[in-house]
Design a protein around this motif. Structure first.
Motif, mmCIF file in Angstrom:
data_model
loop_
_atom_site.group_PDB
_atom_site.id
_atom_site.type_symbol
_atom_site.label_atom_id
_atom_site.label_comp_id
_atom_site.label_asym_id
_atom_site.label_seq_id
_atom_site.Cartn_x
_atom_site.Cartn_y
_atom_site.Cartn_z
ATOM 1 N N ASN A 13 -4.600 8.757 6.054
ATOM 2 C CA ASN A 13 -4.941 7.804 7.129
ATOM 3 C C ASN A 13 -4.525 8.325 8.511
ATOM 4 O OD1 ASN A 13 -2.178 7.388 7.227
ATOM 5 N ND2 ASN A 13 -2.228 5.330 6.331
ATOM 6 N N HIS A 32 -1.589 9.179 9.373
ATOM 7 C CA HIS A 32 -0.144 8.983 9.530
ATOM 8 C C HIS A 32 0.628 9.473 8.316
ATOM 9 C CE1 HIS A 32 -1.075 6.478 12.948
ATOM 10 N NE2 HIS A 32 -1.700 5.589 12.213
ATOM 11 N N THR A 33 -0.036 9.472 7.160
ATOM 12 C CA THR A 33 0.596 9.825 5.884
ATOM 13 C C THR A 33 -0.487 9.978 4.836
ATOM 14 O OG1 THR A 33 2.282 9.158 4.256
ATOM 15 C CG2 THR A 33 0.915 7.400 5.156
ATOM 16 N N GLN A 61 -1.446 8.209 1.275
ATOM 17 C CA GLN A 61 -1.128 6.944 0.640
ATOM 18 C C GLN A 61 -1.855 6.839 -0.695
ATOM 19 O OE1 GLN A 61 -0.873 3.784 3.543
ATOM 20 N NE2 GLN A 61 -2.288 2.619 2.266
ATOM 21 N N GLN A 77 1.099 -0.053 -2.535
ATOM 22 C CA GLN A 77 0.761 1.359 -2.327
ATOM 23 C C GLN A 77 2.037 2.189 -2.271
ATOM 24 O OE1 GLN A 77 1.710 2.791 0.806
ATOM 25 N NE2 GLN A 77 1.588 1.145 2.315
ATOM 26 N N HIS A 90 6.801 10.454 3.473
ATOM 27 C CA HIS A 90 7.215 10.937 4.787
ATOM 28 C C HIS A 90 7.812 12.324 4.582
ATOM 29 C CE1 HIS A 90 6.814 6.923 6.696
ATOM 30 N NE2 HIS A 90 7.097 6.511 5.468
ATOM 31 N N GLU A 100 13.005 9.839 5.995
ATOM 32 C CA GLU A 100 13.300 8.891 7.086
ATOM 33 C C GLU A 100 14.763 8.449 7.045
ATOM 34 O OE1 GLU A 100 9.890 5.926 7.183
ATOM 35 O OE2 GLU A 100 9.670 7.175 8.990
ATOM 36 N N HIS A 151 7.887 6.243 -0.429
ATOM 37 C CA HIS A 151 8.031 4.791 -0.278
ATOM 38 C C HIS A 151 7.078 4.067 -1.225
ATOM 39 C CE1 HIS A 151 9.812 5.243 4.018
ATOM 40 N NE2 HIS A 151 10.709 5.385 3.073
ATOM 41 N N VAL A 154 5.730 0.520 -1.664
ATOM 42 C CA VAL A 154 5.677 -0.685 -0.826
ATOM 43 C C VAL A 154 5.215 -1.883 -1.661
ATOM 44 C CG1 VAL A 154 4.721 -1.703 1.285
ATOM 45 C CG2 VAL A 154 5.095 0.770 1.158
ATOM 46 N N VAL A 165 0.483 -6.893 1.609
ATOM 47 C CA VAL A 165 1.599 -6.490 2.482
ATOM 48 C C VAL A 165 1.383 -6.952 3.915
ATOM 49 C CG1 VAL A 165 2.799 -4.529 3.531
ATOM 50 C CG2 VAL A 165 2.350 -4.527 1.087
ATOM 51 N N THR A 186 8.812 1.035 9.002
ATOM 52 C CA THR A 186 9.186 2.182 9.841
ATOM 53 C C THR A 186 8.029 2.651 10.721
ATOM 54 O OG1 THR A 186 8.611 3.843 8.175
ATOM 55 C CG2 THR A 186 10.860 2.947 8.108
ATOM 56 N N THR A 187 6.972 1.848 10.780
ATOM 57 C CA THR A 187 5.827 2.129 11.664
ATOM 58 C C THR A 187 5.472 0.839 12.406
ATOM 59 O OG1 THR A 187 4.153 1.486 10.034
ATOM 60 C CG2 THR A 187 4.898 3.782 9.977
HETATM 61 C C1 SG4 Z 1 2.679 4.171 6.369
HETATM 62 O O1 SG4 Z 1 2.136 4.446 7.646
HETATM 63 C C2 SG4 Z 1 1.621 3.483 5.504
HETATM 64 O O2 SG4 Z 1 0.410 4.199 5.554
HETATM 65 C C3 SG4 Z 1 1.393 2.044 5.959
HETATM 66 O O3 SG4 Z 1 0.524 1.383 5.047
HETATM 67 C C4 SG4 Z 1 2.715 1.301 5.988
HETATM 68 O O4 SG4 Z 1 2.508 -0.018 6.474
HETATM 69 C C5 SG4 Z 1 3.673 2.009 6.919
HETATM 70 O O5 SG4 Z 1 3.859 3.344 6.481
HETATM 71 C C6 SG4 Z 1 5.036 1.330 6.963
HETATM 72 O O6 SG4 Z 1 5.601 1.308 5.685
HETATM 73 O O7 SG4 Z 1 7.303 1.725 4.036
HETATM 74 N N1 SG4 Z 1 7.229 3.286 5.988
HETATM 75 S S1 SG4 Z 1 7.077 1.794 5.469
HETATM 76 O O8 SG4 Z 1 7.954 0.944 6.256
HETATM 77 O O9 SG4 Z 1 2.582 -0.942 4.410
HETATM 78 C C7 SG4 Z 1 2.436 -1.052 5.613
HETATM 79 C C8 SG4 Z 1 -0.683 0.974 5.504
HETATM 80 O O10 SG4 Z 1 -1.086 1.205 6.609
HETATM 81 C C9 SG4 Z 1 2.226 -2.366 6.236
HETATM 82 C C10 SG4 Z 1 -1.484 0.218 4.499
#
Ligand code: SG4
Ligand code: ZN
Length: 251
Positions: A60, A62-63, A65, A88, A92, A96, A109, A111, A120, A194-195
């Motif tokens: 995506n 950013h990571t 998933q 999901q 990282h 982190e 992670h 989630v 979520v 963390t995002t």
């Molecule tokens: C990652 O960016 C995931 O792709 C996000 O999932 C996720 O946000 C985000 O990290 C924060 O998650 O465990 N690092 S964390 O605190 O799950 C969410 C999506 O964009 C809301 C679906």
């Protein structure tokens, strides 16, 4: 295609917005084992993590998933007052959470959302809505065979960035194999995503036992293409603890 936030420069962590900047219960944190409170929280219960599931892997920007298909995987125990469902898993590179300021190579992670909220993104707006299980990976000489299918899929979605990209993972995933054998020792604290938007509704569990990853495997993550070029790291800097209690569950 642009993404609204990133890990570098003008859209980096210093520019992530109000909760991220002003929140007092942010994640990740540096865990100082000596300062943790030793307690018996009760063991964590992972339901249906020991079966093999078809999985998809998404880049995506950013990571990467992973989502699994089939019946819901459920989590309870560890002092939680309800049951949570896995939505999901993602990685990282550059862990982190740090331990005594030591940063491991990778952090997984898992989630979860409180079942009554359904997903979520809704659960993230409510107190105790989200639970994330974190697994740390340290570098080792040998490949971690349990990561092979994920690494292979990451290589596939890692090519030139033209937008989010998804692939079916070539082998079934047994989530249990991505957790350490010793599930009896973990840290727990209250924090945030963390995002962005950095909602402060997350209960964090970090296992003390680490898994391993080889340098070759790790470098596949670091080559993942994003709108800013290869995503060489994707960890947020550690945040102030602000007097929070960090628990260490020991059997
Ligand atoms: C990652 O960016 C995931 O792709 C996000 O999932 C996720 O946000 C985000 O990290 C924060 O998650 O465990 N690092 S964390 O605190 O799950 C969410 C999506 O964009 C809301 C679906
Ligand atoms: Zn994460």
């Amino acid at each position: 295609q642009e993404l609204s936030w990133s890990y570098f420069g003008g859209t980096g962590p210093d520019h992530w917005g109000p909760i991220c900047t002003n929140g007092k219960y942010q994640s990740p944190i540096d865990i100082i084992p000596e300062d943790t409170i030793k307690v018996d929280l009760g063991s964590l219960k992972f339901m249906r993590y020991d079966y093999a599931y078809e999985g998809k892997l998404l880049n995506n920007g950013h990571t990467v998933q992973i989502t699994l298909s089939g019946v819901p995987l459920l989590l309870s125990g560890g002092g939680l007052s309800s049951t949570y469902q896995l939505e999901q898993m993602h990685f990282h590179w550059g862990a982190e959470h740090t331990i005594d300021d030591h940063r491991d190579a990778l952090e997984l992670h898992l989630v979860h959302f409180e079942k009554k909220y359904g997903n979520v993104s809704t659960a993230a707006h409510y107190k105790n809505g989200v639970v994330v299980i974190a697994v740390l990976f340290r570098l080792a000489d040998e490949d971690n065979k349990d990561l092979d299918a994920i690494i292979e899929a990451t290589d596939l979605v890692g090519a030139h960035w033209v937008g989010p990209s998804i692939t079916k993972i070539g082998h079934k995933i047994i989530p249990q194999l991505l957790l350490p054998k010793d599930k009896t020792s973990f840290y727990r604290y209250e924090g945030s995503l963390t995002t962005p938007e950095c909602h402060e509704t997350v209960t964090w569990f970090i296992f003390t036992e680490k898994l391993t990853i080889s340098v070759d495997q790790w470098s596949v993550f670091q080559r993942l293409e994003s709108p800013h070029g290869p995503l060489s790291f994707n960890y947020r800097p550690t945040q102030p603890i602000n007097g929070r209690k960090i628990y260490h569950h020991l059997l």
